[in-house]
Design a protein around this motif. Structure first.
Motif, PDB file in Angstrom:
ATOM      1  N   HIS A 147      -3.570   9.079  10.115  1.00  0.00           N
ATOM      2  CA  HIS A 147      -3.367   8.575   8.754  1.00  0.00           C
ATOM      3  C   HIS A 147      -4.063   9.467   7.726  1.00  0.00           C
ATOM      4  O   HIS A 147      -3.654   9.520   6.568  1.00  0.00           O
ATOM      5  N   ALA A 148      -5.123  10.150   8.145  1.00  0.00           N
ATOM      6  CA  ALA A 148      -5.863  10.996   7.209  1.00  0.00           C
ATOM      7  C   ALA A 148      -5.067  12.243   6.829  1.00  0.00           C
ATOM      8  O   ALA A 148      -5.272  12.818   5.759  1.00  0.00           O
ATOM      9  N   ALA A 149      -4.168  12.671   7.717  1.00  0.00           N
ATOM     10  CA  ALA A 149      -3.395  13.887   7.460  1.00  0.00           C
ATOM     11  C   ALA A 149      -1.993  13.590   6.931  1.00  0.00           C
ATOM     12  O   ALA A 149      -1.246  14.511   6.593  1.00  0.00           O
ATOM     13  N   ALA A 150      -1.629  12.325   6.861  1.00  0.00           N
ATOM     14  CA  ALA A 150      -0.276  11.970   6.426  1.00  0.00           C
ATOM     15  C   ALA A 150      -0.117  12.175   4.923  1.00  0.00           C
ATOM     16  O   ALA A 150      -1.059  11.996   4.145  1.00  0.00           O
ATOM     17  N   ALA A 151       1.079  12.570   4.519  1.00  0.00           N
ATOM     18  CA  ALA A 151       1.388  12.674   3.089  1.00  0.00           C
ATOM     19  C   ALA A 151       1.562  11.270   2.518  1.00  0.00           C
ATOM     20  O   ALA A 151       1.983  10.347   3.221  1.00  0.00           O
ATOM     21  N   CYS A 152       1.238  11.113   1.241  1.00  0.00           N
ATOM     22  CA  CYS A 152       1.340   9.792   0.615  1.00  0.00           C
ATOM     23  C   CYS A 152       2.743   9.214   0.779  1.00  0.00           C
ATOM     24  O   CYS A 152       2.922   8.018   1.033  1.00  0.00           O
ATOM     25  N   THR A 153       3.744  10.092   0.633  1.00  0.00           N
ATOM     26  CA  THR A 153       5.131   9.616   0.678  1.00  0.00           C
ATOM     27  C   THR A 153       5.588   9.258   2.082  1.00  0.00           C
ATOM     28  O   THR A 153       6.678   8.710   2.251  1.00  0.00           O
ATOM     29  N   ASP A 154       4.773   9.572   3.111  1.00  0.00           N
ATOM     30  CA  ASP A 154       5.126   9.136   4.459  1.00  0.00           C
ATOM     31  C   ASP A 154       5.046   7.621   4.576  1.00  0.00           C
ATOM     32  O   ASP A 154       5.724   7.015   5.412  1.00  0.00           O
ATOM     33  N   CYS A 155       4.201   7.030   3.760  1.00  0.00           N
ATOM     34  CA  CYS A 155       4.038   5.573   3.797  1.00  0.00           C
ATOM     35  C   CYS A 155       4.577   4.911   2.531  1.00  0.00           C
ATOM     36  O   CYS A 155       5.141   3.814   2.591  1.00  0.00           O
ATOM     37  N   HIS A 156       4.382   5.569   1.397  1.00  0.00           N
ATOM     38  CA  HIS A 156       4.790   4.989   0.114  1.00  0.00           C
ATOM     39  C   HIS A 156       6.135   5.594  -0.301  1.00  0.00           C
ATOM     40  O   HIS A 156       6.187   6.681  -0.885  1.00  0.00           O
ATOM     41  N   PHE A 157       7.208   4.886   0.019  1.00  0.00           N
ATOM     42  CA  PHE A 157       8.545   5.366  -0.319  1.00  0.00           C
ATOM     43  C   PHE A 157       8.925   4.876  -1.716  1.00  0.00           C
ATOM     44  O   PHE A 157       8.690   3.723  -2.068  1.00  0.00           O
ATOM     45  N   SER A 158       9.514   5.750  -2.525  1.00  0.00           N
ATOM     46  CA  SER A 158      10.040   5.334  -3.829  1.00  0.00           C
ATOM     47  C   SER A 158      10.993   6.407  -4.322  1.00  0.00           C
ATOM     48  O   SER A 158      10.965   7.550  -3.860  1.00  0.00           O
ATOM     49  N   GLU A 159      11.813   6.010  -5.300  1.00  0.00           N
ATOM     50  CA  GLU A 159      12.780   6.968  -5.834  1.00  0.00           C
ATOM     51  C   GLU A 159      12.102   8.033  -6.683  1.00  0.00           C
ATOM     52  O   GLU A 159      12.631   9.125  -6.875  1.00  0.00           O
ATOM     53  N   THR A 160      10.904   7.749  -7.189  1.00  0.00           N
ATOM     54  CA  THR A 160      10.217   8.717  -8.043  1.00  0.00           C
ATOM     55  C   THR A 160       9.131   9.483  -7.300  1.00  0.00           C
ATOM     56  O   THR A 160       8.588  10.440  -7.830  1.00  0.00           O
TER      57      THR A 160
END
Length: 435
Positions: A147-160
């Motif tokens: 989880h420390a190396a994951a990109a924010c968008t790997d977990c937080h999906f959004s159109e923006t």
């Protein structure tokens, strides 16, 4: 006359209106503190390293006594704010109308998914976020392991890609598809919990099963059982109803053991009787052995075959002579056979290593009292009475200093019919050493 009064009133009203500060009624600073007759521009010396500092009177005030400093307001000018044009924040000349909330000046790119306080994540220096780990920890989801190396968008999906809607802290909020798709083992068929941390380490680098993290307390996965492959015990992907007795998993090991042969020896199939869960089946012990033959002192051995010859463990005799006949027959100091010693070793010896002789307390009951009565503490070595080397059947009563005067003893026994000055005669009359 009334016309004159009206004119004066209008002039006074105009004078009052034009004399009010354009910065609002609450702004009490003298215009001359910032402006000069040459124009409305604020003199350069009023700016100190980007921070506006103006004195009450430019002609008399010193740097130590300014009348106004932005640093003394609720919004100090730090970072990028120190070099920002005043009009970027103060849209009107009424300075008090400017708001201090970040969102009043800056567009909320996150659309209120992380709140309106920009300072929680950003500083006035730039928009970079340096404390993502701390922010997640404070929100109840520390970024550990992958989880420390994951990109924010790997977990937080959004159109923006800038919306960070809360997705929950449960594993299945992100990993339900992983759970459903896992086939080795099949998590659904096995009835596994959807709480991933029951088996996996949150700080681990992968989905590998972590024995230390698993809730396997009903069968501790320690030592030799500390394995990573569930299929080693749970064959065919079946996890319920797996037996916990040793023989269920280790029957092949039991039957293949030859040193000693467990089947021929009639060993119990409960491995814990002899073994721990240490890897390699060693060290092996058999604590129950002490119930019928204590393995202590000289008998504290690790080689079962030393007593159980030929791998036979049943009906092994427990009397000393059965194992130590050779020791008995080869002993010459003293010669046990010549002396007619009993073959019960524990009459003279303990189980301490080295065959050190004991006190032979049985001497009092079997032969003659030397540990009690008049002869107690009157001797130190066996050969004081057993004067013939190696011959313990013979003894002497007349060689010690108390009985070595034949004439004196004859006088003492002058009333004894058939008195004889000999050891055998002494023993015949005094078998217990009494007078």
């Amino acid at each position: 006359m009334y016309k004159s009064i009206s004119i004066f009133f209008l002039l006074g009203l105009c004078s009052t209106l034009f004399s009010q500060s354009p910065h609002g009624a609450g702004f009490k600073l003298d215009c001359a503190s910032c402006h000069s007759p040459e124009g409305w521009e604020i003199a350069a010396q009023s700016w100190d390293s980007g921070e506006l500092v103006v004195p009450e009177n430019k002609n008399t005030a010193t740097a130590e006594s300014p009348a106004f400093s932005h640093a003394k307001t609720d919004f100090p000018l730090t970072g990028q704010h120190a070099s920002t044009d005043c009009r970027s924040c103060h849209e009107t000349l009424i300075f008090a109308e400017a708001k201090s909330e970040c969102i009043s000046c800056h567009n909320d790119m996150h659309q209120m998914t992380v709140g309106g306080d920009c300072a929680r994540c950003h500083s006035s220096e730039n928009w970079l976020v340096d404390e993502i780990t701390e922010l997640h920890r404070d929100n109840g989801f520390p970024l550990l392991g992958n989880h420390a190396a994951a990109a924010c968008t790997d977990c937080h999906f959004s159109e923006t890609r800038l919306r960070f809607d809360r997705i929950g802290n449960d594993c299945t909020n992100c990993h339900l598809e992983d759970f459903m798709a896992t086939s080795s083992p099949d998590h659904q068929a096995a009835g596994y919990s959807t709480e991933c941390t029951d088996c996996h380490d949150l700080a681990g680098p992968s989905w590998l099963f972590t024995p230390g993290a698993a809730n396997h307390t009903f069968f501790p996965l320690t030592k030799g059982h500390e394995i990573s492959d569930c299929n080693a015990c749970h064959t065919n992907g079946t996890f319920s109803g797996t037996p916990t007795d040793c023989f269920a998993c280790h029957e092949t090991d039991f039957r293949a053991s030859t040193a000693p042969d467990h089947e021929a020896g009639g060993f119990p199939t409960d491995c814990t009787v002899c073994h721990t869960t240490d890897p390699g089946w060693s060290p092996a012990g058999f604590a129950q052995h002490d119930d019928f033959f204590p393995l202590t002192e000289g008998h504290q051995i690790n080689d079962c075959s030393a007593c159980h010859a030929g791998g036979v463990f049943e009906n092994t005799p427990t009397d000393c002579f059965a194992c130590h006949e050779t020791d008995f027959q080869n002993t010459n100091d003293p010669d046990h056979e010549a002396a007619g010693f009993p073959t019960d070793c524990n009459l003279c010896h303990t189980t301490e290593p080295g065959w050190d002789a004991g006190d032979f307390k049985q001497h009092d009951d079997l032969y003659f009292p030397i540990f009690s009565g008049k002869h107690k503490n009157e001797w130190n070595e066996c050969n004081e009475c057993h004067t013939m080397p190696g011959d313990f059947m013979s003894f002497s009563c007349i060689d010690c200093h108390e009985h070595d005067d034949a004439n004196d003893l004859a006088d003492e026994h002058d009333d004894v019919s058939g008195y004889s000055y000999s050891s055998q005669a002494c023993y015949t009359c005094h078998p217990k050493g009494e007078e």
